[in-house]
Design a protein around this motif. Sequence first.
Motif, short mmCIF file in Angstrom:
data_model
loop_
_atom_site.label_atom_id
_atom_site.label_comp_id
_atom_site.label_asym_id
_atom_site.label_seq_id
_atom_site.Cartn_x
_atom_site.Cartn_y
_atom_site.Cartn_z
N ALA A 198 0.85 -1.20 0.00
CA ALA A 198 0.00 0.00 0.00
C ALA A 198 0.89 1.24 0.00
N GLN A 199 1.99 1.16 0.75
CA GLN A 199 2.90 2.32 0.80
C GLN A 199 3.77 2.42 -0.45
N LYS A 200 4.19 1.25 -0.99
CA LYS A 200 5.11 1.25 -2.15
C LYS A 200 4.69 0.17 -3.13
N PRO A 201 3.74 0.45 -4.00
CA PRO A 201 3.23 -0.59 -4.91
C PRO A 201 4.32 -1.20 -5.80
N GLU A 202 5.42 -0.48 -6.02
CA GLU A 202 6.46 -0.98 -6.93
C GLU A 202 7.41 -1.99 -6.26
N LEU A 203 7.28 -2.16 -4.96
CA LEU A 203 8.21 -3.03 -4.21
C LEU A 203 8.06 -4.50 -4.64
N PRO A 262 11.07 -0.80 18.62
CA PRO A 262 9.73 -0.32 18.25
C PRO A 262 9.41 -0.42 16.75
N GLN A 263 10.48 -0.51 15.93
CA GLN A 263 10.23 -0.69 14.48
C GLN A 263 10.22 -2.16 14.09
N MET A 264 10.33 -3.05 15.09
CA MET A 264 10.31 -4.50 14.90
C MET A 264 11.61 -5.05 14.32
N ALA A 318 6.70 -2.80 10.98
CA ALA A 318 7.86 -3.37 10.26
C ALA A 318 7.85 -2.91 8.81
N ALA A 319 6.69 -2.97 8.18
CA ALA A 319 6.61 -2.57 6.76
C ALA A 319 6.98 -1.10 6.62
N VAL A 345 9.07 4.89 6.07
CA VAL A 345 7.99 5.78 6.54
C VAL A 345 8.20 5.98 8.04
N SER A 346 8.53 7.19 8.43
CA SER A 346 8.92 7.38 9.83
C SER A 346 7.72 7.60 10.74
#
Length: 462
Positions: A24-29, A273-275, A315-316, A322-323
């Motif tokens: 959803a954040q980076k469709p090209e990934l 906290p970012q996993m 994590a994603a 994305v901070s």
Amino acid sequence: MAKEKVVVIGINHAGTSAVRTLLAQKPELEVVAFDRNDNISFLGCGIALAVGGTVKNVNDLFYCNEVKLGDMGAKVFMEHEVIAIDTVSKTLSVRDLRGGREFTESYGKLIYAAGSWPLPIPGVPEKSMKMENVMLCKLYQHAKELIEKADEPGIGSVVVIGAGYIGIELAEAYRQKGKKVTLIDFEKRVVPRYFDNEFTNILEADIRKSGVVLALGEKVIDFAGRDGRVAEVVTSKARYPADLVIVCVGFKPNTELLPAAEKTANGAIVVDPQMRTNIPDVWAIGDAAAMLHASTGRHTQVALATNAVKSGIAAASSINGVSGVEVANVAGTNAIHVFDNNLASTGLSEAGAAALGIDAASVYVEDADRPEFMEDYTITRFKIIYERGTMRLLGAQVGTRGAVNHSEVIYFLALAIQRRMNLLEVAFTDVYFLPHFNKPFNFVLTAILKAAGINYDKTASR
Ligand SMILES: Cc1cc2nc3c(=O)[nH]c(=O)nc-3n(C[C@H](O)[C@H](O)[C@H](O)COP(=O)(O)OP(=O)(O)OC[C@H]3O[C@@H](n4cnc5c(N)ncnc54)[C@H](O)[C@@H]3O)c2cc1C
């Protein structure tokens, strides 16, 4: 430039959440995901509801599938088990469970979401655990069998082992189906980790009133059977007839594939906290991970779907750069609706704090939820647990019986614990008062004032 490849191992609640957020954040990934199961996103919370008949179709307990993830751009491999991870060469060994073919997959970033699996009963021989009609409760496959058995006339007696929230829900469901039910736990109370005895005493009385035999303080030693099929559960004190046994004694994180990861005593992987784990380019989420517990300041596995989905988003977001999307800590917030009891808790119970050697105090109050001048009101039980010196909130529990449910008050108390607030800060939260809904001195404020030594309510106990 080659696209960055993110590989996700395990695509149930945590993994699904991660895959959806990544794309959803980076469709090209480039996202590749493996799961050894043949289904994803099954809501285990609906199993007891389906056994009891509230949920009519167990297939309604899914919210995603591999086609939907594929449509977002993920390459999804169902019934593919990851059998080894090399975090130096950044490769995985994968086995296709349908044909046995094995192959190697490389990753740039890895999200480990392999979840957890039900624990066996310590001391019970493995061959007894394999008897016919000894079952676990986790997957869609288990759910289908457990539902079928609820309608089998040959199943008269059901023994549920483990009086945590899953065990109690199943005991209630099979009782609703007219079975003779025994609920066994070696602990002296039901749901002992989440609720203190002000709440469990009433729940236990209601369980017994329903006709369920509640065998607390009994250790299951073995099962006895006939022709390989279970017939009795043998405990340290008695023998119980059993046509069906369901083992619900907890969950073990599936983390053997990452031996170099820093882990807690129960094997869950310690994350920030970012996993992120201690291994470069490896994130761990969901039941496999141990997040920081706000009450204790220790990393703890809290195996709940709520944490699984949030950790997947964090994590994603971390991988996508994305901070600000972080799970700073968790409070273990939970709720249970069984035998006419509506209960919710967050943080530590008084017993839990004592077991950890924390110098905690508590206040318990019972009060009408609305002014007594209203046409009716519901007696609400409420308890706060706090650090004695600082008055920092460590835990809260709320309970009602019947139609009125106040479990949502736990939300803001969970936030207070996560933000390390003390009782007076919580007391002055700007909440509304309306006679239809609450009192000006509601049960939360009453408890806090009492903790502060201001006692208007002489019936409240400390
Ligand atoms: C009966 C029941 C009721 C519940 N009720 C609630 C509730 O009411 N509220 C709540 O918040 N939580 C509830 N939970 C807890 C919740 O279901 C779990 O916390 C959640 O499933 C964790 O999600 P997860 O994706 O981290 O792990 P899991 O659900 O365990 O999923 C892990 C996935 O990884 C796959 N996998 C594992 N190893 C490998 C491998 N080597 N290779 C490939 N794939 C692999 C598995 O097949 C699985 O699909 C309940 C759980 C159960 C069992």
